[in-house]
Design a protein around this motif. Structure first.
Motif, PDB file in Angstrom:
ATOM      1  N   ILE A  82      36.751  31.918  31.528  1.00  0.00           N
ATOM      2  CA  ILE A  82      38.182  31.736  32.912  1.00  0.00           C
ATOM      3  C   ILE A  82      37.015  33.142  33.131  1.00  0.00           C
ATOM      4  CG2 ILE A  82      39.830  32.555  31.957  1.00  0.00           C
ATOM      5  CD1 ILE A  82      40.242  30.595  34.341  1.00  0.00           C
ATOM      6  N   MET A  83      37.343  34.753  33.225  1.00  0.00           N
ATOM      7  CA  MET A  83      37.101  36.109  33.669  1.00  0.00           C
ATOM      8  C   MET A  83      35.532  35.816  34.353  1.00  0.00           C
ATOM      9  SD  MET A  83      39.133  38.140  33.714  1.00  0.00           S
ATOM     10  CE  MET A  83      38.616  39.218  33.975  1.00  0.00           C
ATOM     11  N   ASN A  84      34.733  34.986  34.458  1.00  0.00           N
ATOM     12  CA  ASN A  84      33.950  34.821  34.461  1.00  0.00           C
ATOM     13  C   ASN A  84      33.371  33.877  35.345  1.00  0.00           C
ATOM     14  OD1 ASN A  84      31.640  36.115  32.430  1.00  0.00           O
ATOM     15  ND2 ASN A  84      31.303  34.091  31.693  1.00  0.00           N
ATOM     16  N   ASP A  85      33.640  32.877  36.074  1.00  0.00           N
ATOM     17  CA  ASP A  85      34.289  32.040  37.008  1.00  0.00           C
ATOM     18  C   ASP A  85      34.792  33.123  37.861  1.00  0.00           C
ATOM     19  OD1 ASP A  85      32.583  29.910  36.602  1.00  0.00           O
ATOM     20  OD2 ASP A  85      34.687  29.053  35.709  1.00  0.00           O
ATOM     21  N   LEU A  86      36.475  34.067  37.634  1.00  0.00           N
ATOM     22  CA  LEU A  86      37.500  34.515  38.488  1.00  0.00           C
ATOM     23  C   LEU A  86      36.635  35.359  38.787  1.00  0.00           C
ATOM     24  CD1 LEU A  86      40.441  34.634  36.684  1.00  0.00           C
ATOM     25  CD2 LEU A  86      39.832  33.706  39.258  1.00  0.00           C
ATOM     26  N   MET A  87      35.417  36.724  38.404  1.00  0.00           N
ATOM     27  CA  MET A  87      34.998  37.866  38.701  1.00  0.00           C
ATOM     28  C   MET A  87      33.121  38.054  39.357  1.00  0.00           C
ATOM     29  SD  MET A  87      34.851  40.454  35.634  1.00  0.00           S
ATOM     30  CE  MET A  87      32.991  39.038  34.974  1.00  0.00           C
ATOM     31  N   SER A  88      33.110  36.365  39.471  1.00  0.00           N
ATOM     32  CA  SER A  88      31.741  36.355  40.436  1.00  0.00           C
ATOM     33  C   SER A  88      31.925  35.286  40.964  1.00  0.00           C
ATOM     34  CB  SER A  88      30.826  36.003  38.897  1.00  0.00           C
ATOM     35  OG  SER A  88      31.394  33.718  38.616  1.00  0.00           O
ATOM     36  N   GLY A  89      32.905  34.555  40.805  1.00  0.00           N
ATOM     37  CA  GLY A  89      33.341  33.479  41.811  1.00  0.00           C
ATOM     38  C   GLY A  89      32.866  32.275  41.544  1.00  0.00           C
ATOM     39  N   GLY A  90      32.503  31.735  41.064  1.00  0.00           N
ATOM     40  CA  GLY A  90      31.488  30.835  40.011  1.00  0.00           C
ATOM     41  C   GLY A  90      30.547  30.874  39.703  1.00  0.00           C
ATOM     42  N   VAL A  91      29.759  32.352  40.500  1.00  0.00           N
ATOM     43  CA  VAL A  91      28.374  32.265  40.342  1.00  0.00           C
ATOM     44  C   VAL A  91      27.325  32.466  39.619  1.00  0.00           C
ATOM     45  CG1 VAL A  91      26.636  34.118  41.629  1.00  0.00           C
ATOM     46  CG2 VAL A  91      28.883  33.268  43.318  1.00  0.00           C
ATOM     47  N   VAL A 150      44.606  39.154  34.270  1.00  0.00           N
ATOM     48  CA  VAL A 150      44.193  38.187  33.607  1.00  0.00           C
ATOM     49  C   VAL A 150      43.607  37.855  31.710  1.00  0.00           C
ATOM     50  CG1 VAL A 150      43.009  35.960  33.220  1.00  0.00           C
ATOM     51  CG2 VAL A 150      43.496  36.705  35.104  1.00  0.00           C
ATOM     52  N   ALA A 151      42.836  39.112  31.714  1.00  0.00           N
ATOM     53  CA  ALA A 151      42.924  39.115  30.406  1.00  0.00           C
ATOM     54  C   ALA A 151      43.498  40.254  29.618  1.00  0.00           C
ATOM     55  CB  ALA A 151      41.305  39.331  30.443  1.00  0.00           C
ATOM     56  N   ARG A 152      44.229  40.738  30.350  1.00  0.00           N
ATOM     57  CA  ARG A 152      45.251  41.638  29.791  1.00  0.00           C
ATOM     58  C   ARG A 152      44.287  43.092  29.312  1.00  0.00           C
ATOM     59  NH1 ARG A 152      50.118  40.061  31.473  1.00  0.00           N
ATOM     60  NH2 ARG A 152      50.007  37.574  30.510  1.00  0.00           N
ATOM     61  N   ASP A 153      43.262  43.440  29.407  1.00  0.00           N
ATOM     62  CA  ASP A 153      42.765  44.398  28.834  1.00  0.00           C
ATOM     63  C   ASP A 153      41.196  44.717  30.005  1.00  0.00           C
ATOM     64  OD1 ASP A 153      40.289  46.275  28.182  1.00  0.00           O
ATOM     65  OD2 ASP A 153      40.420  44.815  26.118  1.00  0.00           O
ATOM     66  N   GLU A 154      42.220  45.952  30.857  1.00  0.00           N
ATOM     67  CA  GLU A 154      41.830  46.856  32.190  1.00  0.00           C
ATOM     68  C   GLU A 154      40.236  48.070  31.424  1.00  0.00           C
ATOM     69  OE1 GLU A 154      44.172  48.901  34.784  1.00  0.00           O
ATOM     70  OE2 GLU A 154      42.654  50.536  35.600  1.00  0.00           O
ATOM     71  N   ALA A 155      40.269  48.052  30.696  1.00  0.00           N
ATOM     72  CA  ALA A 155      39.275  48.426  29.758  1.00  0.00           C
ATOM     73  C   ALA A 155      38.271  48.006  29.816  1.00  0.00           C
ATOM     74  CB  ALA A 155      39.768  49.338  28.865  1.00  0.00           C
ATOM     75  N   ALA A 156      38.060  47.688  29.154  1.00  0.00           N
ATOM     76  CA  ALA A 156      37.351  46.586  29.133  1.00  0.00           C
ATOM     77  C   ALA A 156      35.991  45.289  30.357  1.00  0.00           C
ATOM     78  CB  ALA A 156      37.420  44.686  28.017  1.00  0.00           C
ATOM     79  N   TYR A 157      36.846  45.753  30.905  1.00  0.00           N
ATOM     80  CA  TYR A 157      36.140  45.212  32.360  1.00  0.00           C
ATOM     81  C   TYR A 157      35.556  46.451  33.064  1.00  0.00           C
ATOM     82  CZ  TYR A 157      36.993  40.506  31.535  1.00  0.00           C
ATOM     83  OH  TYR A 157      36.432  39.057  30.363  1.00  0.00           O
TER      84      TYR A 157
END
Ligand SMILES: C[S@@+](CC[C@H](N)C(=O)[O-])C[C@H]1O[C@@H](n2cnc3c(N)ncnc32)[C@H](O)[C@@H]1O
Length: 251
Positions: A39-48, A197-204
């Motif tokens: 789900i994070m992949n879709d959110l971050m890239s707008g599905g791209v 969303v992932a409850r992990d700011e550091a990871a992103y």
């Protein structure tokens, strides 16, 4: 004076960490985000990211009878596309059991389970025989690998002669203005989305930083040639936010 072994250092995003620590730091990142990874992949890239992965498949052109080894295969996005387009079998290799377990739970992948196997292993030491597959891929994985040269040589080893390797990875944006906008997005919005969303700011934040420290298009092409690949080419996607590199193992 004692003869202490010299510590070797490597990038982990913008941090520098001892080489032997990088793998476990990367493992922590992906264990933490495994359940929300898709789900994070879709959110971050707008599905791209889906279009980029489809573009990888267009270049790879799967055929009946072909075996793919998908390194750093995570939750199986590349494996699924390869099988849907007619490929025969995929070995998904990933170092993180949590990512693999999230992949095995996907309802869209279950229909293909008899054409798939999942192995927990490093791309630096693939537990498969030399010359196993017609195709080898690594999608958004090489950036996280500690010894990238070793992983590229392993990818070369497990390919059959005449086989093709493709790497899809974040790369260097070509347009200066677009690059500034992309920086704003990735160093501000992406970590905030990660927190919510992932409850992990550091990871992103690591994701954004690791993209900036990854070799640019021509440098990765040179590394592939040094690992033995011939006819190395690359294509930019979305102005170089990502790139697909391709190389062949000649007979
Ligand atoms: C960003 S995800 C990409 C997953 C998938 N390939 C995709 O495109 O959606 C990166 C993956 O690389 C895996 N990884 C990191 N270091 C690795 C290594 N040395 N060997 C194999 N997998 C590794 C992580 O566990 C994670 O699943």
């Amino acid at each position: 004076m004692t003869n202490q072994p010299k510590t070797e250092w490597i990038d982990f995003g913008f941090e520098t960490v001892p080489v032997k620590e990088k793998q476990s730091r990367v493992a922590d990142v992906f264990s933490s985000v495994a359940s929300s990874y898709d789900i994070m992949n879709d959110l971050m890239s707008g599905g791209v990211h889906r279009l980029w992965k489809d573009a990888l498949m267009d270049w790879l052109a799967p055929c009946k009878g072909q075996i793919l080894i998908d390194l750093a295969g995570g939750t199986g996005d590349i494996a699924l596309r390869f099988l849907k387009r007619g490929g025969s079998h995929v070995h998904v290799v990933d170092i993180n059991p949590d990512m693999i377990s999230a992949g095995k739970k996907r309802s869209d992948i279950k229909a293909y389970s008899n054409q798939l196997d999942w192995t927990v292993a490093s791309a630096e030491d693939i537990p498969l025989q030399t010359g196993t597959a017609e195709r080898v891929t690594i999608s958004f994985g090489l950036r996280n690998v500690t010894n990238r040269d070793v992983a590229l040589r392993e990818a070369f080893r497990v390919l059959k002669p005449g086989g093709r390797f493709c790497c899809l990875e974040f790369s260097t944006v070509q347009n200066a203005t677009f690059s500034k906008l992309y920086d704003l997005w990735s160093f501000n919005a992406m970590p905030q989305l990660g927190r919510m969303v992932a409850r992990d700011e550091a990871a992103y934040r690591y994701l954004a930083e690791s993209i900036r420290t990854f070799p640019a298009q021509h440098d990765l092409a040179r590394m592939m040639s040094e690992a033995g690949f011939a006819q190395v080419r690359f294509r930019n996607l979305s102005n170089g936010i990502a790139a697909i590199h391709s190389g062949w193992k000649l007979d």
